[in-house]
Scaffold this motif. Sequence first.
Motif, PDB file in Angstrom:
ATOM      1  N   VAL A 128       0.836  -1.203   0.000  1.00 30.72           N
ATOM      2  CA  VAL A 128       0.000   0.000   0.000  1.00 30.72           C
ATOM      3  C   VAL A 128       0.871   1.254   0.000  1.00 30.72           C
ATOM      4  O   VAL A 128       0.513   2.270  -0.594  1.00 30.72           O
ATOM      5  CB  VAL A 128      -0.960  -0.016   1.217  1.00 30.72           C
ATOM      6  CG1 VAL A 128      -1.638   1.319   1.417  1.00 30.72           C
ATOM      7  CG2 VAL A 128      -1.998  -1.114   1.049  1.00 30.72           C
ATOM      8  N   ALA A 129       2.041   1.201   0.651  1.00 32.55           N
ATOM      9  CA  ALA A 129       2.905   2.379   0.773  1.00 32.55           C
ATOM     10  C   ALA A 129       3.692   2.678  -0.502  1.00 32.55           C
ATOM     11  O   ALA A 129       4.089   3.823  -0.731  1.00 32.55           O
ATOM     12  CB  ALA A 129       3.871   2.195   1.939  1.00 32.55           C
ATOM     13  N   VAL A 130       3.928   1.675  -1.339  1.00 33.15           N
ATOM     14  CA  VAL A 130       4.779   1.869  -2.519  1.00 33.15           C
ATOM     15  C   VAL A 130       4.305   3.019  -3.414  1.00 33.15           C
ATOM     16  O   VAL A 130       5.110   3.872  -3.791  1.00 33.15           O
ATOM     17  CB  VAL A 130       4.952   0.547  -3.304  1.00 33.15           C
ATOM     18  CG1 VAL A 130       5.601   0.792  -4.663  1.00 33.15           C
ATOM     19  CG2 VAL A 130       5.789  -0.436  -2.490  1.00 33.15           C
ATOM     20  N   PRO A 131       3.028   3.109  -3.783  1.00 34.15           N
ATOM     21  CA  PRO A 131       2.609   4.231  -4.631  1.00 34.15           C
ATOM     22  C   PRO A 131       2.848   5.597  -3.969  1.00 34.15           C
ATOM     23  O   PRO A 131       3.219   6.563  -4.645  1.00 34.15           O
ATOM     24  CB  PRO A 131       1.111   3.987  -4.853  1.00 34.15           C
ATOM     25  CG  PRO A 131       0.935   2.521  -4.649  1.00 34.15           C
ATOM     26  CD  PRO A 131       1.927   2.153  -3.581  1.00 34.15           C
ATOM     27  N   ALA A 132       2.650   5.693  -2.673  1.00 32.06           N
ATOM     28  CA  ALA A 132       2.878   6.961  -1.981  1.00 32.06           C
ATOM     29  C   ALA A 132       4.373   7.312  -1.972  1.00 32.06           C
ATOM     30  O   ALA A 132       4.735   8.476  -2.167  1.00 32.06           O
ATOM     31  CB  ALA A 132       2.344   6.897  -0.549  1.00 32.06           C
ATOM     32  N   LEU A 133       5.229   6.320  -1.774  1.00 30.89           N
ATOM     33  CA  LEU A 133       6.672   6.575  -1.825  1.00 30.89           C
ATOM     34  C   LEU A 133       7.097   6.990  -3.235  1.00 30.89           C
ATOM     35  O   LEU A 133       7.912   7.897  -3.406  1.00 30.89           O
ATOM     36  CB  LEU A 133       7.451   5.342  -1.364  1.00 30.89           C
ATOM     37  CG  LEU A 133       7.300   4.987   0.110  1.00 30.89           C
ATOM     38  CD1 LEU A 133       7.941   3.633   0.404  1.00 30.89           C
ATOM     39  CD2 LEU A 133       7.890   6.072   1.000  1.00 30.89           C
TER      40      LEU A 133
END
Length: 144
Positions: A128-133
Amino acid sequence: MSTELNIAELTFVLEDFTRMHIRLPQAQRLSFTTLSVLHTLAGHGPMRLTELTASEQVTQPAITQIVTNLEREGLVERRPDPSDGRAVLVHVTEAGAAIVSGRRAERVAHLTALAEGLTPEERAAIAVAVPALARLVELNRSGS
């Protein structure tokens, strides 16, 4: 577990993760700065020496020496800039790109093995965090 973003905690974790990630490939015959130049050229295409100096945050003499050494090893080449005949662009060669892709493959294999030690919830949280990073990287690029 808090869902509030703690920027200081994120910074510490990213610093530790980055150090681990940079050091993952075992075959380390080139310096970190030299490898960074290869990764930059492979990821962003040909660049002028002045652009590499800025992106790698080193001095002009240092980048000139790094590029000269990489050129001697057949990992980069200088070609005239088609938009300005007085300038040159530094291009990564197939051999240089192979080093970058080999390092990436080693990292993927190592991180795959490490991820097997995570719980399904931890793997999902990272997914879930990959797109935000990725968006943070994009915002940084557009801001510079």
